[in-house]
Design an enzyme around this catalytic site. Structure first.
Site, PDB file in Angstrom:
ATOM      1  N   HIS A  56      29.026  43.267  18.774  1.00  0.00           N
ATOM      2  CA  HIS A  56      30.108  42.351  18.385  1.00  0.00           C
ATOM      3  C   HIS A  56      30.040  41.037  19.176  1.00  0.00           C
ATOM      4  O   HIS A  56      31.044  40.328  19.266  1.00  0.00           O
ATOM      5  CB  HIS A  56      31.464  43.028  18.589  1.00  0.00           C
ATOM      6  CG  HIS A  56      31.648  44.235  17.717  1.00  0.00           C
ATOM      7  ND1 HIS A  56      31.756  44.148  16.349  1.00  0.00           N
ATOM      8  CD2 HIS A  56      31.689  45.548  18.015  1.00  0.00           C
ATOM      9  CE1 HIS A  56      31.889  45.368  15.836  1.00  0.00           C
ATOM     10  NE2 HIS A  56      31.845  46.240  16.835  1.00  0.00           N
ATOM     11  N   LYS A  95      35.506  44.600  53.605  1.00  0.00           N
ATOM     12  CA  LYS A  95      35.659  46.026  53.342  1.00  0.00           C
ATOM     13  C   LYS A  95      37.088  46.362  52.896  1.00  0.00           C
ATOM     14  O   LYS A  95      37.279  47.101  51.952  1.00  0.00           O
ATOM     15  CB  LYS A  95      35.273  46.816  54.592  1.00  0.00           C
ATOM     16  CG  LYS A  95      35.358  48.338  54.423  1.00  0.00           C
ATOM     17  CD  LYS A  95      34.368  48.841  53.388  1.00  0.00           C
ATOM     18  CE  LYS A  95      34.426  50.332  53.163  1.00  0.00           C
ATOM     19  NZ  LYS A  95      33.812  50.706  51.873  1.00  0.00           N
ATOM     20  N   LYS A 149      28.379  47.651  41.536  1.00  0.00           N
ATOM     21  CA  LYS A 149      27.522  47.881  42.722  1.00  0.00           C
ATOM     22  C   LYS A 149      26.400  46.849  42.757  1.00  0.00           C
ATOM     23  O   LYS A 149      26.099  46.288  43.790  1.00  0.00           O
ATOM     24  CB  LYS A 149      26.891  49.263  42.684  1.00  0.00           C
ATOM     25  CG  LYS A 149      27.643  50.460  43.183  1.00  0.00           C
ATOM     26  CD  LYS A 149      27.990  50.540  44.635  1.00  0.00           C
ATOM     27  CE  LYS A 149      29.321  49.914  44.922  1.00  0.00           C
ATOM     28  NZ  LYS A 149      30.488  50.731  44.707  1.00  0.00           N
ATOM     29  N   GLU A 198      27.716  43.259  43.633  1.00  0.00           N
ATOM     30  CA  GLU A 198      28.216  42.975  44.965  1.00  0.00           C
ATOM     31  C   GLU A 198      27.135  42.955  46.032  1.00  0.00           C
ATOM     32  O   GLU A 198      27.233  42.183  46.973  1.00  0.00           O
ATOM     33  CB  GLU A 198      29.404  43.866  45.362  1.00  0.00           C
ATOM     34  CG  GLU A 198      29.132  45.308  45.537  1.00  0.00           C
ATOM     35  CD  GLU A 198      30.398  46.116  45.830  1.00  0.00           C
ATOM     36  OE1 GLU A 198      31.256  45.640  46.570  1.00  0.00           O
ATOM     37  OE2 GLU A 198      30.505  47.230  45.302  1.00  0.00           O
ATOM     38  N   GLU A 231      31.086  50.760  37.046  1.00  0.00           N
ATOM     39  CA  GLU A 231      30.817  50.939  38.471  1.00  0.00           C
ATOM     40  C   GLU A 231      29.372  50.531  38.803  1.00  0.00           C
ATOM     41  O   GLU A 231      29.115  49.929  39.840  1.00  0.00           O
ATOM     42  CB  GLU A 231      31.127  52.388  38.866  1.00  0.00           C
ATOM     43  CG  GLU A 231      30.720  52.792  40.270  1.00  0.00           C
ATOM     44  CD  GLU A 231      31.225  51.887  41.378  1.00  0.00           C
ATOM     45  OE1 GLU A 231      32.122  51.061  41.144  1.00  0.00           O
ATOM     46  OE2 GLU A 231      30.677  51.975  42.493  1.00  0.00           O
ATOM     47  N   CYS A 283      39.849  40.328  58.294  1.00  0.00           N
ATOM     48  CA  CYS A 283      40.035  40.022  59.710  1.00  0.00           C
ATOM     49  C   CYS A 283      40.174  41.276  60.559  1.00  0.00           C
ATOM     50  O   CYS A 283      40.697  42.287  60.094  1.00  0.00           O
ATOM     51  CB  CYS A 283      41.291  39.188  59.890  1.00  0.00           C
ATOM     52  SG  CYS A 283      41.347  37.728  58.884  1.00  0.00           S
ATOM     53  N   ASN A 323      46.248  38.989  61.691  1.00  0.00           N
ATOM     54  CA  ASN A 323      45.715  39.345  60.367  1.00  0.00           C
ATOM     55  C   ASN A 323      46.859  39.228  59.369  1.00  0.00           C
ATOM     56  O   ASN A 323      47.996  39.548  59.709  1.00  0.00           O
ATOM     57  CB  ASN A 323      45.227  40.803  60.334  1.00  0.00           C
ATOM     58  CG  ASN A 323      43.974  41.015  61.154  1.00  0.00           C
ATOM     59  OD1 ASN A 323      43.401  40.070  61.679  1.00  0.00           O
ATOM     60  ND2 ASN A 323      43.566  42.264  61.251  1.00  0.00           N
ATOM     61  N   GLY A 324      46.535  38.864  58.124  1.00  0.00           N
ATOM     62  CA  GLY A 324      47.585  38.738  57.108  1.00  0.00           C
ATOM     63  C   GLY A 324      47.788  37.276  56.750  1.00  0.00           C
ATOM     64  O   GLY A 324      46.978  36.410  57.118  1.00  0.00           O
ATOM     65  N   TRP A 357      38.440  36.106  58.598  1.00  0.00           N
ATOM     66  CA  TRP A 357      37.945  35.939  57.234  1.00  0.00           C
ATOM     67  C   TRP A 357      38.828  34.849  56.643  1.00  0.00           C
ATOM     68  O   TRP A 357      40.023  35.060  56.433  1.00  0.00           O
ATOM     69  CB  TRP A 357      38.092  37.253  56.486  1.00  0.00           C
ATOM     70  CG  TRP A 357      37.402  37.328  55.165  1.00  0.00           C
ATOM     71  CD1 TRP A 357      36.090  37.650  54.950  1.00  0.00           C
ATOM     72  CD2 TRP A 357      37.978  37.129  53.875  1.00  0.00           C
ATOM     73  NE1 TRP A 357      35.834  37.647  53.603  1.00  0.00           N
ATOM     74  CE2 TRP A 357      36.964  37.336  52.918  1.00  0.00           C
ATOM     75  CE3 TRP A 357      39.265  36.788  53.424  1.00  0.00           C
ATOM     76  CZ2 TRP A 357      37.184  37.220  51.552  1.00  0.00           C
ATOM     77  CZ3 TRP A 357      39.481  36.672  52.062  1.00  0.00           C
ATOM     78  CH2 TRP A 357      38.436  36.891  51.139  1.00  0.00           C
ATOM     79  N   ARG A 411      34.015  44.992  58.362  1.00  0.00           N
ATOM     80  CA  ARG A 411      35.140  44.600  57.509  1.00  0.00           C
ATOM     81  C   ARG A 411      34.890  43.252  56.830  1.00  0.00           C
ATOM     82  O   ARG A 411      35.594  42.920  55.884  1.00  0.00           O
ATOM     83  CB  ARG A 411      36.425  44.526  58.342  1.00  0.00           C
ATOM     84  CG  ARG A 411      36.821  45.855  58.941  1.00  0.00           C
ATOM     85  CD  ARG A 411      38.046  45.713  59.805  1.00  0.00           C
ATOM     86  NE  ARG A 411      39.225  45.414  59.022  1.00  0.00           N
ATOM     87  CZ  ARG A 411      40.046  46.332  58.544  1.00  0.00           C
ATOM     88  NH1 ARG A 411      39.823  47.596  58.773  1.00  0.00           N
ATOM     89  NH2 ARG A 411      41.103  45.986  57.842  1.00  0.00           N
TER      90      ARG A 411
HETATM   91  C1  F6R Z   1      33.199  48.191  45.670  1.00  0.00           C
HETATM   92  C2  F6R Z   1      34.298  48.157  46.572  1.00  0.00           C
HETATM   93  C3  F6R Z   1      35.592  47.506  46.192  1.00  0.00           C
HETATM   94  C4  F6R Z   1      36.723  48.465  46.569  1.00  0.00           C
HETATM   95  C5  F6R Z   1      38.078  47.789  46.366  1.00  0.00           C
HETATM   96  C6  F6R Z   1      39.221  48.726  46.702  1.00  0.00           C
HETATM   97  O1  F6R Z   1      32.100  48.831  46.199  1.00  0.00           O
HETATM   98  O2  F6R Z   1      34.162  48.678  47.651  1.00  0.00           O
HETATM   99  O3  F6R Z   1      35.644  47.154  44.845  1.00  0.00           O
HETATM  100  O4  F6R Z   1      36.594  49.610  45.785  1.00  0.00           O
HETATM  101  O5  F6R Z   1      38.166  46.651  47.160  1.00  0.00           O
HETATM  102  O6  F6R Z   1      39.170  49.112  48.037  1.00  0.00           O
HETATM  103  P1  F6R Z   1      39.985  50.369  48.538  1.00  0.00           P
HETATM  104  O7  F6R Z   1      39.389  51.566  47.888  1.00  0.00           O
HETATM  105  O8  F6R Z   1      39.802  50.384  50.035  1.00  0.00           O
HETATM  106  O9  F6R Z   1      41.411  50.160  48.126  1.00  0.00           O
END
Ligand code: F6R
Length: 604
Positions: free
Chosen positions: A502, A599, A483, A486, A479, A2, A98-99, A72, A27
């Site tokens: 296994h 985000k 990527k 997502e 990682e 949000c 927000n929250g 959101w 976000r």
């Molecule tokens: C993946 C991604 C998320 C963040 C996670 C932590 O590309 O962006 O997995 O890494 O939500 O976010 P931060 O780093 O802001 O605590």
């Protein structure tokens, strides 16, 4: 997640609010709304959809005060009805929030018993009714009184049509920042919405409220104690949040990595003593030597970066280190080791699970530092010391440059911990040289863009993919899978390469490509064995490597430059960003705003 924007001043508020919402779109959100005071009434406009849909619904309006929100969904589906702002029953008070209000159900039941009729399913609407019921001398007192009965997290702004010259804001666990203009004030949940107007900002602390007028603001605690705040100047310029000729932010942020790494290293490498200077840690050599163990805590990709950090610390400093998802930490009643150094890892500095892990650690007397990108964020402030990542603002939901700078920062931390122990000056100098070479090497990987795009297109039809790695390649594989999942929505699973046989090997066939990470380390022969096992079952193989491999071993080979072996995970991660990016692009995905994701994850 949000987003909040508020404005009071001399200009029509609506365009300022809508532009602010546009800047918070990154976000992640599902609905949006605006409330302004006009002719003594609050006029609310909302929509389930994008900010551009909201803009199309908004009429010209000369009102110079207003609040706005991108939502959101947490309580109730994304809909016009559930979008913020929310009003009390008389339409006098409007709230954006927000929250999560944790006792919303209980408060709802009490208010309903008192005859209040709710129009939405949200927890936020409770706040509007609670504030409106308070018989207080000021709006701030009404908000303060209402918040006494509220449990949970909030960043909120309250507008009262009978006091159109002020807005009241409050913060507990969700960021609120005030932007100071000339005869006008801005409010937002994220500086991204403000930097177009001002770089003078004030971050509210948890438990603080502020009354904001066009001329300024005054702050106090929930207990009505006055607080004093010094404005800070944000480093970022409005341009940092612009695409600057790139098609999307992920592409821009990947391209910025060489420069971002150089920024993270600036002034921190010491050739003379072959070590790193990380002044923000606040730890002298004695304190560094006293560290018996290091634990990295982060969520999602920040956790995987922490895993890479743990490997670097074990390798260079020879002290035990590991990484743990911050989201689990506080729920398992962790044993907090007084001799350990805990590192909270977060791009945004607002991830609620990581923040809660920091609070748990501090409550139990653990020593915790932050590795955070956003200066002034909750985690940075809660930790009080640490390493800023200096990646610059990251807008795309899929993190790239911030993650790279996390690992680069952990390499410096490991170097520093190593050099107060037994890491020789020669070995330290090798790492310093390796770090200095990184920006140029990343540049070379990025130059392979067209070839990686070709490979991505070839496998974009796959419905599932494996990502395989051993030891230092394992967090890289995790990682890479993250990527791809997502932004392309292809199911990707990371396995430690030796685990394949296994169980998961049963899934390998011509429709299941595997991406295998092969650093030029002692395990090359083992990784070749893994590749052969996959090939023998008809599985296509894409290799990411800096090792010398037999010709024809894999279907595709993406090479990265060979640097210092400890730093290999940093370089090996870059092609995986490009692979995910081009796969998502071939599939026509909305790369910067993947479905269902946000985000900053500021809810549990
Ligand atoms: C993946 C991604 C998320 C963040 C996670 C932590 O590309 O962006 O997995 O890494 O939500 O976010 P931060 O780093 O802001 O605590």
């Amino acid at each position: 997640m949000c987003g909040i924007v508020g404005y009071l001043g001399v200009r029509p508020a609506t365009p300022v609010l809508v532009e602010g919402l546009h800047r918070l779109e990154y976000r992640g959100y599902d609905s949006a709304g605006v409330a302004v005071v006009r002719d003594g009434d609050i006029v609310v406009t909302k929509t389930a959809g994008r900010v551009r849909d909201l803009r199309d619904k908004l009429a010209d309006n000369p009102a110079t005060v207003g609040i706005a929100h991108t939502r959101w969904a947490t309580h109730g589906e994304p809909s016009d009805r559930n979008a913020h702002p929310h009003l009390d029953a008389t339409g006098r008070v409007a709230v954006v929030h927000n929250g999560i209000i944790e006792n919303a159900e209980q408060l709802r039941a009490q208010l309903t018993a008192d005859g209040v009729v709710f129009v939405s399913e949200t927890d936020t609407e409770v706040l509007a009714h609670l504030v409106a019921r308070e018989d207080a001398a000021t709006l701030e007192d009404a908000v303060r009184a209402a918040l006494r009965g509220v449990e949970g997290t909030y960043g909120l702004v309250v507008l009262d049509r009978s006091r159109p010259g002020e807005l009241v804001v409050a913060r507990n666990g969700s960021p609120i920042v005030l932007g100071i203009g000339d005869g006008e004030m801005f409010i937002a949940s994220d500086v991204a919405a403000l930097v177009h107007h001002t770089q003078q900002v004030v971050f509210l602390d948890d438990g603080e409220l502020a009354t904001v007028t066009a001329e300024g603001f005054r702050t106090s605690t929930v207990e009505a104690r006055r607080t004093s705040k010094t404005p800070t100047t944000v480093e970022h310029a409005a341009d940092d949040y612009e695409l600057g000729g790139h098609t999307d932010f992920m592409r821009k942020e990947m391209a910025e990595q060489p420069e971002a790494i150089a920024r993270a290293l600036r002034g921190r490498l010491d050739e003379r003593f072959a070590t790193a200077h990380l002044g923000g840690l606040g730890l002298d050599p004695m304190a560094l030597r006293a560290v018996k163990r290091v634990k990295f805590l982060g969520c999602g990709s920040a956790y995987y970066a922490g895993q890479m950090g743990a490997a670097l610390v074990e390798e260079l400093a020879r002290i035990p280190a590991d990484a743990e998802p911050a989201s689990e930490f506080r729920y398992r009643n962790p044993v907090v080791d007084p001799d350990a150094l805990y590192v909270a890892v977060s791009q945004s500095g607002e991830t609620i699970d990581t923040l809660a892990a920091v609070q748990e650690l501090r409550r139990k007397g653990g020593r915790v530092i932050g590795a955070v990108n956003v200066v002034g964020s909750a985690i940075a402030r809660e930790c009080g010391s640490g390493v800023f990542l200096h990646a610059g603002p990251e807008v795309s939901v899929a993190s790239t440059k911030a993650l790279t700078n996390m690992t680069v920062s952990f390499a410096m931390l490991a170097l520093l911990l190593g050099r107060v122990r037994d890491l020789s000056a020669a070995a330290g100098a090798r790492i310093v040289t390796g770090l200095r070479a990184l920006p140029g090497q990343v540049e070379r990987v990025l130059a392979d863009d067209a070839e990686i795009a070709r490979i991505a297109k070839r496998y974009a039809h796959a419905r599932h993919m494996f990502f395989l790695g051993r030891v230092s390649g394992w967090p890289v594989a995790r990682e890479g899978a993250q990527k791809l999942k997502e932004i392309s929505y292809i199911h990707a699973e990371a396995y430690q390469a030796a685990e394949l046989k296994h169980g998961p090997l049963a899934l390998v066939d011509a429709d299941m490509p595997s991406v295998v990470i092969v650093p030029a380390d002692d395990l090359v022969a083992k990784n070749i064995g893994t590749i052969e096992q996959v090939k023998a079952r008809g599985g296509p193989v894409i290799v990411i490597t800096n090792a010398d491999l037999p010709d024809g071993l894999a279907d595709e080979v993406i090479r990265v430059p060979r640097g210092e072996p400890e730093l290999d995970p940093i370089l090996l991660t870059i092609p995986l960003q490009l692979l995910a990016y081009h796969t998502a692009s071939a599939l026509g995905r909305d790369i910067d705003k993947p479905r269902n994701l946000a985000k900053s994850v500021t809810v549990e």
